[in-house]
Each structure stands twice: as structure tokens, then as C-alpha cells.
Scaffold this active site. Structure first.
Site, PDB file in Angstrom:
ATOM      1  N   GLU A   1       5.099  24.341 -55.596  1.00 58.99           N
ATOM      2  CA  GLU A   1       4.523  24.465 -56.985  1.00 58.99           C
ATOM      3  C   GLU A   1       5.507  24.647 -57.548  1.00 58.99           C
ATOM      4  O   GLU A   1       5.673  25.127 -58.533  1.00 58.99           O
ATOM      5  CB  GLU A   1       3.023  24.903 -56.848  1.00 58.99           C
ATOM      6  CG  GLU A   1       1.490  24.717 -56.586  1.00 58.99           C
ATOM      7  CD  GLU A   1       0.351  25.796 -56.475  1.00 58.99           C
ATOM      8  OE1 GLU A   1       0.891  26.430 -57.384  1.00 58.99           O
ATOM      9  OE2 GLU A   1      -0.739  25.436 -55.966  1.00 58.99           O
TER      10      GLU A   1
ATOM     11  N   ARG B   1       5.362  29.023 -57.348  1.00 60.55           N
ATOM     12  CA  ARG B   1       6.439  28.169 -58.700  1.00 60.55           C
ATOM     13  C   ARG B   1       7.655  28.851 -58.985  1.00 60.55           C
ATOM     14  O   ARG B   1       7.699  28.246 -60.277  1.00 60.55           O
ATOM     15  CB  ARG B   1       5.056  28.421 -59.631  1.00 60.55           C
ATOM     16  CG  ARG B   1       3.592  28.006 -59.647  1.00 60.55           C
ATOM     17  CD  ARG B   1       3.157  27.762 -60.611  1.00 60.55           C
ATOM     18  NE  ARG B   1       2.183  28.948 -60.490  1.00 60.55           N
ATOM     19  CZ  ARG B   1       1.253  29.608 -59.834  1.00 60.55           C
ATOM     20  NH1 ARG B   1       0.541  29.164 -59.177  1.00 60.55           N
ATOM     21  NH2 ARG B   1       0.546  31.131 -60.328  1.00 60.55           N
TER      22      ARG B   1
ATOM     23  N   THR C   1       2.163  34.384 -57.138  1.00 58.49           N
ATOM     24  CA  THR C   1       2.921  33.178 -56.556  1.00 58.49           C
ATOM     25  C   THR C   1       3.441  32.641 -57.762  1.00 58.49           C
ATOM     26  O   THR C   1       3.739  31.290 -57.696  1.00 58.49           O
ATOM     27  CB  THR C   1       1.058  32.294 -55.990  1.00 58.49           C
ATOM     28  OG1 THR C   1      -0.148  32.231 -57.546  1.00 58.49           O
ATOM     29  CG2 THR C   1      -0.037  32.121 -55.320  1.00 58.49           C
TER      30      THR C   1
ATOM     31  N   GLY D   1      -5.384  37.355 -57.927  1.00 54.33           N
ATOM     32  CA  GLY D   1      -6.153  38.068 -57.163  1.00 54.33           C
ATOM     33  C   GLY D   1      -7.505  38.831 -58.065  1.00 54.33           C
ATOM     34  O   GLY D   1      -8.218  39.621 -57.237  1.00 54.33           O
TER      35      GLY D   1
ATOM     36  N   THR E   1      -5.932  39.381 -64.269  1.00 53.50           N
ATOM     37  CA  THR E   1      -4.198  39.397 -63.622  1.00 53.50           C
ATOM     38  C   THR E   1      -4.162  38.434 -64.692  1.00 53.50           C
ATOM     39  O   THR E   1      -3.816  36.930 -65.110  1.00 53.50           O
ATOM     40  CB  THR E   1      -4.222  38.465 -62.109  1.00 53.50           C
ATOM     41  OG1 THR E   1      -5.524  37.336 -62.364  1.00 53.50           O
ATOM     42  CG2 THR E   1      -5.144  39.927 -61.539  1.00 53.50           C
TER      43      THR E   1
ATOM     44  N   ASP F   1     -14.653  31.625 -66.407  1.00 47.42           N
ATOM     45  CA  ASP F   1     -13.007  31.269 -65.541  1.00 47.42           C
ATOM     46  C   ASP F   1     -12.070  31.097 -66.274  1.00 47.42           C
ATOM     47  O   ASP F   1     -11.694  30.374 -65.614  1.00 47.42           O
ATOM     48  CB  ASP F   1     -12.988  30.793 -64.028  1.00 47.42           C
ATOM     49  CG  ASP F   1     -11.872  30.811 -63.388  1.00 47.42           C
ATOM     50  OD1 ASP F   1     -10.878  31.734 -63.218  1.00 47.42           O
ATOM     51  OD2 ASP F   1     -11.863  30.560 -62.361  1.00 47.42           O
TER      52      ASP F   1
ATOM     53  N   TRP G   1      -2.333  25.078 -63.566  1.00 43.53           N
ATOM     54  CA  TRP G   1      -1.379  25.880 -63.169  1.00 43.53           C
ATOM     55  C   TRP G   1      -0.164  24.581 -63.942  1.00 43.53           C
ATOM     56  O   TRP G   1       1.342  25.036 -64.293  1.00 43.53           O
ATOM     57  CB  TRP G   1      -1.370  26.720 -62.627  1.00 43.53           C
ATOM     58  CG  TRP G   1      -1.559  25.251 -60.702  1.00 43.53           C
ATOM     59  CD1 TRP G   1      -2.206  25.356 -60.587  1.00 43.53           C
ATOM     60  CD2 TRP G   1      -0.294  24.504 -60.816  1.00 43.53           C
ATOM     61  NE1 TRP G   1      -2.211  24.474 -59.943  1.00 43.53           N
ATOM     62  CE2 TRP G   1      -0.433  23.505 -60.024  1.00 43.53           C
ATOM     63  CE3 TRP G   1       1.357  24.500 -61.002  1.00 43.53           C
ATOM     64  CZ2 TRP G   1       0.335  23.221 -58.618  1.00 43.53           C
ATOM     65  CZ3 TRP G   1       1.917  23.899 -60.408  1.00 43.53           C
ATOM     66  CH2 TRP G   1       1.395  22.753 -59.100  1.00 43.53           C
TER      67      TRP G   1
ATOM     68  N   CYS H   1     -10.321  26.703 -49.029  1.00 45.09           N
ATOM     69  CA  CYS H   1      -9.569  26.174 -47.922  1.00 45.09           C
ATOM     70  C   CYS H   1      -9.382  25.152 -47.258  1.00 45.09           C
ATOM     71  O   CYS H   1      -8.385  24.017 -47.411  1.00 45.09           O
ATOM     72  CB  CYS H   1      -8.775  27.248 -47.038  1.00 45.09           C
ATOM     73  SG  CYS H   1      -8.099  28.762 -47.916  1.00 45.09           S
ATOM     74  N   HIS H   2     -10.403  25.249 -46.655  1.00 41.05           N
ATOM     75  CA  HIS H   2     -11.003  23.056 -45.135  1.00 41.05           C
ATOM     76  C   HIS H   2     -12.065  22.529 -46.751  1.00 41.05           C
ATOM     77  O   HIS H   2     -11.892  21.512 -45.622  1.00 41.05           O
ATOM     78  CB  HIS H   2     -11.317  24.251 -44.507  1.00 41.05           C
ATOM     79  CG  HIS H   2     -10.490  24.750 -43.538  1.00 41.05           C
ATOM     80  ND1 HIS H   2      -9.929  23.922 -42.468  1.00 41.05           N
ATOM     81  CD2 HIS H   2     -10.450  26.225 -43.416  1.00 41.05           C
ATOM     82  CE1 HIS H   2      -8.987  25.980 -41.884  1.00 41.05           C
ATOM     83  NE2 HIS H   2      -9.588  26.650 -43.154  1.00 41.05           N
TER      84      HIS H   2
END
Length: 720
Positions: free
Chosen positions: A82, A134, A178, A194, A252, A317, A405, A621-622
Site C-alpha cells: 500500500e 503506506r 500502518t 486499532g 484513531t 465506521d 485509504w 483475513c481469509h
């Protein structure tokens, strides 16, 4: 030609390093003058205004079709890139998975140095959206890198050797970094991520020379019994209710941090609330300052100056963490210094940089949560029922946002803002407060992340057919869409604009595009073999202009939404293009799929429970429905040894040192067996589908072959 980052090239790297010519340090004055330093890309957004606009125009709308691959550099990971590279006097600096940093020759791609901060692999569980990074910041002769485990590290620009390291977070809490740091006035500014895992947001400033923390500003209030750090936190606490601090609260600052040299202000984009559901986070209501806000701070002291809250009492969110761009425009006949912001909530906000006054808020994508903004109050007018209070709701944009992002770009020539738009909704169904269980180190949204089997299949169909994605040009001074280029898949890459009347963007299906900046005409396409998600950069070496971009799938949406690819996932790469270049990529192999193990014999009810647990703890993730994007293992295609050790991996941390977390604190042996049974069930479904496809493919090939033979026979007999 390719230059992999391997020990075999150590001698070449050493020679390249010794022969490299390094230019002037990246001083404050040099950063202030960056707009006229067209050959370089000195900071994350190229200049302090973060417009991602390059004055270079050797490559332009008349010759873009002559672009070719000049070189590529292979990293040693599939875990996603990224990064926005920096280019300083012929050297490119970029970051990769696990917060690794690289320096390569910007003309040839030859490796100069590589730094591995050795992030403990078990930290992966608190990296919301992959162990990505990033980018870096430059100041004088140093580079600054944030790491997944919360450190800020200063590196020697010429050697990659660490000079100092500061732990910016509490290692016992679920923070991660990140995002790219920013540097100005001898300070390095860094935030963290986080919130979903139970953290309280803040941004910090560190001395660029020593690594000493100069100041820290929290974005939301903490426990009132412990006192407030400043008056801004005391005021904010009046907009919260309940015991929000027990959940962390969120807020955050995981991406946008921008220094305004003209007004000497630091702007930060504050993230979402945690949990997302405001009725759990702050029962009794309240705006919950400073969530989902743009906040201006004094860069020297961290003192609060002003704020504008884009989404009061955030419930979906809708972070304000996306890129903040500064511009000087004509607004309603008057010159204004503005922030141009197009975050998750789906509106383009024009905000006066001097005092935070809202000038305009217009939707750039489908928006259902709010009908409009009341310009007298600066507040959104929410649509009834869209807050999913007691009743599920389909809401646009989704929690991924209308823009995430991936960087946007602004051209001072066209006055257009170029947005990687995502037009996608999402069903929200709240978890009532008595049933809500807050889990440290795991996602805590306050709404359902699981669905019944029929609903899940329907959602997959929605993801495949209904979401739309565009490269969108927004006329900033007219506050309306100028043009759009549709993409076949969602979650596409960031953008750079150039003085050559071009914008460049990569796509999730592996294309790299050159598009006319004034009208959206696609002029050139390159097939990169892999997803392209970050923003490209433009620079020049020895009089030749290059366009470079990081290539490699990974990140929240591609990992989570179950996007399957027909080829193996190549190593992540940096690719650079110039006019009339002729380099080529190596061929991509087709994946070999193992036969799945025998089914477990578990009941449908147990397998359904396994699906729900998978959705809750594994899908981010998966992939939803166990359909991975290839950046990490697709569990449908596990070799027998992994099935044999499935419980040891999930419960005992057998692969924790490789980045696969353990889940013994939230799952027991019986639950893991159910998850495994569901994974095996999905493997069998996929295997059957591939067999069916293979049969049809064989039949089609046979028919085609027979048709070709028949045609040849007819030709022979009619011409004999």
C-alpha cells in the site's frame, strides 16, 4: 529485467550504494519548495498540500500510448503493498509488508538497501487490515518509518541503518501503525490504528533528531475520574455518555496528517467510534467529539485550534481518516484556502482552512444515511431508519466507505479532484447492548458480522453484481461530478495527476491506466498480473519522466469480500514506466489445487455454527465464505499437512511466529472442529465447481476441435 531483494544481489547492491550520488538533504525549505522540484517526490503527497499532482509533462495525452515497462523490483512477500514511494535525487524509498523499508535505484530498480524492523509476527492479530504499510517521511538525511508493533524508527537515508527508535504505543494494548509519518519544523508526526480492538486514539510529535516525544494530543476523552489532559478533552467529554472508556472509544488517526505551511497548522483526520454502534459506545446519545472530524492543531505544541465534525455520533465506521488535500480555489466568486476532503461518508467536504467553517458538502457516490447537510448548522440531516436502531437497514456507503485509504489527486490545472470511488452499500443489524460482548484483540463493531447461509449467498451475489466502482473526477469549484470511468471490480487503486493532462490509476483486476485528466478518456492500459491498490508517483531521472506504482493485492476489502483470482499471486512488486520502454514481466503460473480431505460427518447445524464462527473471527483475513484473495492462504486449498494440524494452528499458535494468530482465548476445541468442518465443506463445494467447469471447458474444447476438423474437411472436399 528484474532485481529481486535477495542475498544473491548483495554485491550489486553494495556497488550501487557506493556509486549512488545523493543530493541535498530534505530540509524544511526544500519541502516548502517541493512544488517547483518536479523531478522528485519528497513527501507522502509530493508536497505539503498533498495534492498528488506532478508538474512533469514529458509523458502527456499525446504520447501516453507509447508507455512501456522500464523496470520492476520484486519484494519477497505476497502480503500486500500500500506504499507511496518517495523519490529523492534518483533514489526510491518505499515500504512493504511487516513494515520493511527498501531503497532502490529509481532509474534501474537495483536494490541499494533493505531494512527489516523484525516486527513480532504475533502482532498480526491487531493489524485491522493486513500487515501493510503506506510509506515513510523524509527529513534532512533521515527517513522515518512506523511499524505494525507501534514503533517510530529513524533510518539513515543513505545506508538504511536505524538511528533511533521510539515506542509510540503501549505494547500491551492493540495498537498498530500502518500509515505514513509526516515531517515538518523538525518534528515527525505519527498516529496509529486499532480502534475496533479497544483503543483510544491520539496523534504524537517526535523530535526528528532524537526521537524524544514533544507532545501528544488525544482525539477523544478518557475516564473522567482520571482527569482530562486539556480543555479540549473536557469539552469533548460533555458530548459522550455512559462508560465509553471501557471500550476504548476509538478515534484513531491512522492515515491523514497534513501540515499547512501557509497557516502554520497541522490537520488530522480522526477515525471512527469504537464500537461502531453508538448506542453501545455512548448510551444516551451525544456527538462523541472528536470522532469522524478534521481537527486543526498547533504543530509546535499540539494545542487544539479548531475542528469540523463530519459525522456526529458516527454509527457506520465513517472515518475522517482519508486523505486531506489543501487547495487555493475560487469559491462563490472569492478566493479561499480550503481543505478538500472525500472520506468514507460519501460527501466531498469543502472546509475553510483558517477556521474550519463548512463551505460545501455534496455527495460524490450513493448516500442513504443522510439526505443533505444543513449549511446553517454544518450538520448532516440523517435519514430515518438508517441508524439500524431496532431494525436492520441497508446503508450506503458501506463501512468500507465511498472512498477509503487509496489516495486521491487534485489537479490545479483542471480544478478536478480525482477520487477512487466505491459505490457500495451494506446491511447493518445491531447487537443489543445486553448481548454485546467486548473482546480485546478482536473486532468489536456492535453490529452483526455474520449472516444465515441464504443471506450470505445473497450478499456474495450483491458483491459480485451490484456494487459499482469508478475513477471519478469531481469539479471542486462547481461541487459536482465532471466525469466517471467505470471499473468492473470494486476497491481500485489510488491516483496521481500530472501536468501532461493525465491521471494514472491501477485497478483491483490488475490493470494500470493512463486517462485524460480533462474528459476521462482511457488512453493506455498495462496488465500488471496483480492488483494495484496504492497511489502512483511521477518523477524524473536524467531527463526522463517515470510513472511508478506498487503492485500487490491485500488490504481490508480484497481480503474480506471473497475475491478469487484465476492465477497464482505473484510477489508484490514496484513497477516503473517510461516512454518507449520494452521490459516484460515473467509469465504467471496457474495454481495447482489439491483434492480436499474427506468430509468430517458433522451435522448441518454444527457446520452452520462453524460458518458463523469463521465469519466472526476468520473472514477478515481469509475471506467471506472462505474465498481468499491469495495474499494469505486460501483455506479451501490447504495441503493435507495443514488440515492435520488445523487445531494446533488455531488453538496452540503453531504458526504464530509466521503471522497466523492463535484464538484459544475466544474459541475452544469443539468450536475449532466446527470451523474446520465448515472450511472442508467449502473446499468440497469449490472442488465440485471446478470439476464442473473443467468438464464444460473440456466439452467446449472438444466441440471447437471437431468444428475445426469439420471445417477443414469441408474446405478440402470443396476445393479438390
Amino acid at each position: 529485467m528484474t532485481y529481486p531483494a535477495s542475498f544473491a544481489l548483495a554485491l550489486i547492491a553494495l556497488l550501487s550504494l557506493n556509486n549512488a550520488t545523493y543530493g541535498a538533504p530534505v530540509s524544511q525549505q526544500r519541502l516548502l519548495d517541493a512544488d517547483s522540484d518536479a523531478d522528485n517526490w519528497l513527501s507522502h503527497g509530493r508536497t505539503y498540500h498533498e495534492q498528488r499532482f506532478s508538474p512533469l509533462k514529458q509523458i502527456n495525452d499525446s504520447n501516453a500510448d507509447q508507455l512501456g515497462l522500464a523496470w520492476y523490483f520484486e519484494t519477497d512477500t505476497h502480503l500486500g503493498l500500500e506504499t507511496t514511494p518517495l523519490v529523492i535525487d534518483g533514489v526510491m524509498y518505499f515500504t512493504g509488508a511487516w513494515s520493511n523499508a527498501y531503497a532502490i535505484d529509481a532509474k534501474t530498480g537495483a536494490l541499494l538497501w533493505h531494512f527489516d524492523p523484525e516486527v513480532p509476527r504475533e502482532k498480526s492479530i491487531t493489524a485491522c487490515c493486513g500487515v501493510v504499510n503506506r510509506g515513510m517521511a523524509a527529513w534532512e538525511d533521515k527517513l522515518y518509518l512506523g511499524t505494525v508493533d507501534g514503533r517510530l524508527i529513524a533510518l539513515d537515508q543513505h545506508t538504511g541503518k536505524p538511528l533511533w527508535s521510539s515506542q509510540t504505543t503501549d505494547p500491551a494494548q492493540a495498537y498498530s501503525i500502518t500509515g505514513a509519518p509526516r515531517a515538518a519544523k523538525g518534528l515527525v508526526f505519527i498516529g496509529n490504528g486499532g480502534s475496533e480492538f479497544g483503543t483510544r486514539g491520539y496523534v504524537s510529535a517526535y523530535d526528528a533528531d532524537t526521537g524524544e516525544m514533544r507532545w501528544r494530543w488525544y482525539t477523544i476523552p478518557g475516564n473522567p475520574e482520571e482527569g482530562f489532559e486539556n480543555e479540549a478533552m473536557a469539552r469533548a467529554a460533555k458530548t459522550w455518555n455512559g462508560q465509553w472508556w471501557q471500550f476504548g472509544g476509538g478515534g484513531t488517526v491512522w492515515d491523514a496528517i497534513v501540515y499547512d505551511p501557509e497557516l502554520d497548522q497541522l490537520y488530522i483526520g480522526v477515525g471512527n467510534g469504537a464500537p461502531h454502534n453508538r448506542r453501545i459506545r455512548s448510551p444516551g446519545g451525544g456527538d462523541n467529539l472528536y470522532l469522524s472530524s478534521v481537527v486543526a492543531l498547533n504543530p509546535d505544541t499540539g494545542d487544539y485550534l479548531w475542528h469540523y465534525q463530519e459525522v456526529p455520533a458516527d454509527n457506520w465506521d465513517y472515518t475522517a481518516s482519508q486523505q486531506i488535500t489543501l487547495a487555493d480555489i475560487q469559491w462563490q466568486g472569492e478566493p479561499r484556502k480550503v481543505i478538500v476532503h472525500a472520506p468514507k461518508a460519501g460527501f466531498v467536504y469543502l472546509i475553510d482552512r483558517l477556521d474550519g467553517q463548512l463551505l460545501s458538502a455534496e455527495p460524490f457516490t450513493t448516500v442513504t444515511w443522510a439526505s443533505h447537510y444543513d449549511m446553517k448548522t454544518g450538520r448532516p440531516v440523517e435519514v430515518d431508519g438508517q441508524d439500524y436502531d431496532g431494525k436492520p437497514a441497508m446503508v450506503y456507503p458501506s463501512a468500507i466507505g465511498g472512498h477509503n485509504w487509496q489516495p486521491m489527486a487534485y489537479s490545479p490545472l483542471t480544478k478536478y479532484l480525482y477520487i477512487p470511488e466505491l459505490d457500495m452499500g451494506m446491511p447493518f443489524e445491531e447487537i443489543k447492548a445486553p448481548d454485546y460482548k467486548h473482546l480485546k484483540r478482536h473486532f468489536n463493531t456492535g453490529y452483526e458480522l455474520t449472516q444465515d447461509a441464504a443471506s450470505q449467498r445473497f450478499t456474495q451475489a450483491l458483491l459480485k453484481y451490484l456494487p459499482k466502482s469508478h475513477l471519478l473526477a469531481w469539479d471542486v469549484e462547481q461541487a459536482k461530478v465532471a466525469w466517471k470511468v467505470p471499473h468492473p471490480n470494486i476497491h481500485n487503486g489510488g491516483i496521481v495527476a500530472t501536468a501532461g493532462n493525465l491521471v494514472f490509476q491501477g485497478t483491483s483486476d490488475g490493470r494500470f491506466l493512463a486517462v485524460r485528466a480533462d474528459n476521462g478518456e482511457v488512453l493506455w492500459t498495462f496488465h500488471a498480473q496483480n492488483s494495484i491498490l496504492p497511489g502512483p508517483v511521477s518523477y524524473a531521472v536524467d531527463g526522463e519522466q517515470y510513472i511508478a506504482v506498487a503492485v500487490g493485492r491485500g488490504g481490508a476489502l480484497t481480503m474480506n469480500t471473497g475475491k478469487s483470482y484465476p492465477t497464482t499471486n505473484p510477489n508484490n512488486r514496484i513497477m516503473a514506466f517510461k516512454l518507449n520502454a520494452t521490459a516484460t514481466l515473467p509469465p504467471v503460473s496457474q495454481p495447482k489445487r489439491p483434492v480436499p480431505p474427506p468430509k468430517t460427518g458433522m451435522s448441518e447445524a454444527d457446520i452452520e455454527e462453524g460458518r458463523r464462527l469463521f465469519d466472526r473471527f476468520c473472514a477478515r483475513c481469509h475471506g467471506a465464505a472462505v474465498v481468499g484473495d491469495g495474499s494469505i492462504p486460501d483455506l479451501r486449498y490447504l495441503e493435507p499437512v495443514w488440515h492435520e494440524n488445523f487445531e494446533a494452528i488455531v488453538l496452540k499458535g503453531l504458526m504464530e511466529k509466521a503471522g497466523m494468530p492463535r484464538f484459544d482465548e475466544v474459541l475452544d476445541e469443539k468450536q475449532v472442529k466446527k470451523v474446520h468442518a465448515y472450511v472442508i465443506e467449502r473446499a468440497h463445494e469449490d472442488h465440485a465447481l471446478r470439476q464442473e467447469r473443467g468438464w464444460w471447458a473440456e466439452l467446449k474444447n472438444t466441440v471447437t476441435d471437431l468444428g475445426a476438423r469439420l471445417l477443414a474437411w469441408l474446405i478440402r472436399i470443396t476445393t479438390s
